[in-house]
Design a protein around this motif. Structure first.
Motif, mmCIF file in Angstrom:
data_model
loop_
_atom_site.group_PDB
_atom_site.id
_atom_site.type_symbol
_atom_site.label_atom_id
_atom_site.label_comp_id
_atom_site.label_asym_id
_atom_site.label_seq_id
_atom_site.Cartn_x
_atom_site.Cartn_y
_atom_site.Cartn_z
ATOM 1 N N UNK A 1 14.151 11.444 14.731
ATOM 2 C CA UNK A 1 12.992 12.178 14.181
ATOM 3 C C UNK A 1 12.267 11.326 13.142
ATOM 4 N N UNK A 2 12.986 10.330 12.610
ATOM 5 C CA UNK A 2 12.343 9.421 11.642
ATOM 6 C C UNK A 2 11.414 8.427 12.334
ATOM 7 N N UNK A 3 11.501 8.353 13.657
ATOM 8 C CA UNK A 3 10.756 7.319 14.386
ATOM 9 C C UNK A 3 9.754 7.912 15.378
ATOM 10 N N UNK A 4 9.517 9.223 15.289
ATOM 11 C CA UNK A 4 8.529 9.835 16.189
ATOM 12 C C UNK A 4 7.500 10.602 15.364
ATOM 13 N N UNK A 5 6.261 10.602 15.863
ATOM 14 C CA UNK A 5 5.196 11.295 15.122
ATOM 15 C C UNK A 5 5.401 12.816 15.137
ATOM 16 N N UNK A 6 6.184 13.320 16.097
ATOM 17 C CA UNK A 6 6.520 14.747 16.160
ATOM 18 C C UNK A 6 7.517 15.146 15.067
ATOM 19 N N UNK B 1 2.695 17.197 12.094
ATOM 20 C CA UNK B 1 3.257 16.251 13.058
ATOM 21 C C UNK B 1 3.031 16.731 14.493
ATOM 22 N N UNK B 2 2.680 15.797 15.371
ATOM 23 C CA UNK B 2 2.454 16.143 16.783
ATOM 24 C C UNK B 2 2.650 14.877 17.612
ATOM 25 N N UNK B 3 2.458 15.012 18.919
ATOM 26 C CA UNK B 3 2.496 13.818 19.781
ATOM 27 C C UNK B 3 1.167 13.694 20.518
#
Ligand SMILES: Cc1cc2nc3c(=O)[nH]c(=O)nc-3n(C[C@H](O)[C@H](O)[C@H](O)COP(=O)(O)OP(=O)(O)OC[C@H]3O[C@@H](n4cnc5c(N)ncnc54)[C@H](O)[C@@H]3O)c2cc1C
Length: 298
Positions: free
Chosen positions: A23-28, A219-221
């Motif tokens: 979760x630290x490495x995704x924009x979500x 946060x989103x993708x």
């Protein structure tokens, strides 16, 4: 430390993190731990990780900016490589640009405009890397990377360099045949001479448009679904299905743009998957349209 992580540490320059929360490495800001996350510092280290994953039979995942992926709550077994600390080389030769796949698209857009080139302004607000952008043929404002890319280079699972021409990349609307077993290392872009001030103005206008049309505060993708080939956009269909603002756990179909799912705090991958399934079911039932995923579920 696991054997896999210890072996990779011995082999490469860069960071090797065990049980790293993705979760630290995704924009979500969603995703469980990677068995091993590797941040190679140079291209030779990257190649060694690819080869080691292949010879040891470990699954290998590639993350660029992590801005178009959904990572499962229980994480990923095997090796996750992030390309953002290597693959950052940039060479500009006249109107031809050779750019590393780990470069962020907004940076690439700004650097090419400042170099007096035009053609990448559309990418100034697309938050991922060139590599991830090529896999999904990222685009906006009527343009996409396929309009400017002439060649792509990458590594196959045995660490050999592969070269693909534009035609061999299988570009289509928000898709390509890239990715999979090929780790993209760099690409050549053919741009045209441009006016710096005009380029800066275009980018400012695009960024203004985004601020008023996209829920950038959460946060989103990005867009969850591809727009259907004809008729209303995916966002319009989800809106008309009455789902704008619908919330499940920590995930919500954005109130501003119904093709975005936002993390309102503590969303799980399961919350997002349930919202995806709901939107697909309702849009199919009410309008007979099948919504295809634009984001990648890893
Ligand atoms: C707020 C927001 C706005 C957005 N707006 C847009 C938009 O306007 N247009 C648009 O097209 N997209 C948009 N996106 C989605 C996303 O930014 C783009 O798709 C971006 O290009 C993805 O790049 P990435 O590096 O983050 O890819 P990631 O999310 O890291 O990866 C995406 C896929 O590509 C693969 N991949 C990544 N790098 C490589 C590599 N080097 N080699 C092989 N495979 C690789 C991954 O394994 C994964 O399958 C938006 C996202 C957000 C959060």
């Amino acid at each position: 430390m696991s054997q896999l992580a210890a072996e990779l540490r011995r082999l490469i320059r860069g960071e090797v993190r065990r049980k790293e929360p993705l979760h630290k490495h995704t924009s979500f800001r969603i995703g469980g731990p990677a068995e091993v996350l590797v941040l190679p510092r140079d291209e030779e280290s990257l190649r060694r990780v690819v080869v080691h994953a292949h010879t040891s039979g470990s699954p290998l995942y590639v993350l660029g900016g992590g801005t178009n992926v959904l990572v499962p709550d229980d994480g990923l077994n095997g090796v996750v490589i992030r390309t953002t600390r290597c693959l950052k080389a940039l060479r500009i030769e006249g109107e031809s640009v050779i750019a590393g796949a780990g470069i962020a698209l907004p940076r690439l857009a700004a650097l090419t405009v400042e170099a007096g080139l035009s053609g990448l302004e559309f990418a100034c607000g697309i938050p991922g890397t060139l590599g991830g952008g090529l896999v999904g043929n990222a685009g906006a404002h009527g343009r996409s990377l396929a309009d400017v890319v002439t060649d792509v280079w990458g590594l196959d699972p045995e660490g050999r360099e592969i070269h693909l021409t534009h035609r061999e990349c299988g570009f289509g609307y928000r898709r390509s045949t890239l990715g999979g077993a090929l780790l993209i290392t760099c690409a050549r872009l053919a741009l045209s001479p441009g006016d710096r001030d005009k380029g800066r103005e275009m980018m400012e206008a695009y960024l203004r448009w985004r601020r008023s049309h996209q829920p950038l505060g959460f946060p989103s993708a990005g867009s969850v679904f591809r727009n259907p080939p004809e008729g209303p956009s995916a966002g319009a269909l989800i809106d008309r299905a009455g789902l704008k603002g619908y919330r499940l756990g920590g995930a919500q179909i954005s109130e501003l743009h119904a093709n975005f799912i936002v993390n309102r705090g503590g969303a799980t991958a399961q919350d997002v998957l349930s919202l995806i399934a709901l939107a697909q079911r309702e849009v199919k039932k009410q309008f007979g349209v099948t919504l295809e995923l634009e984001l990648t579920v890893l």
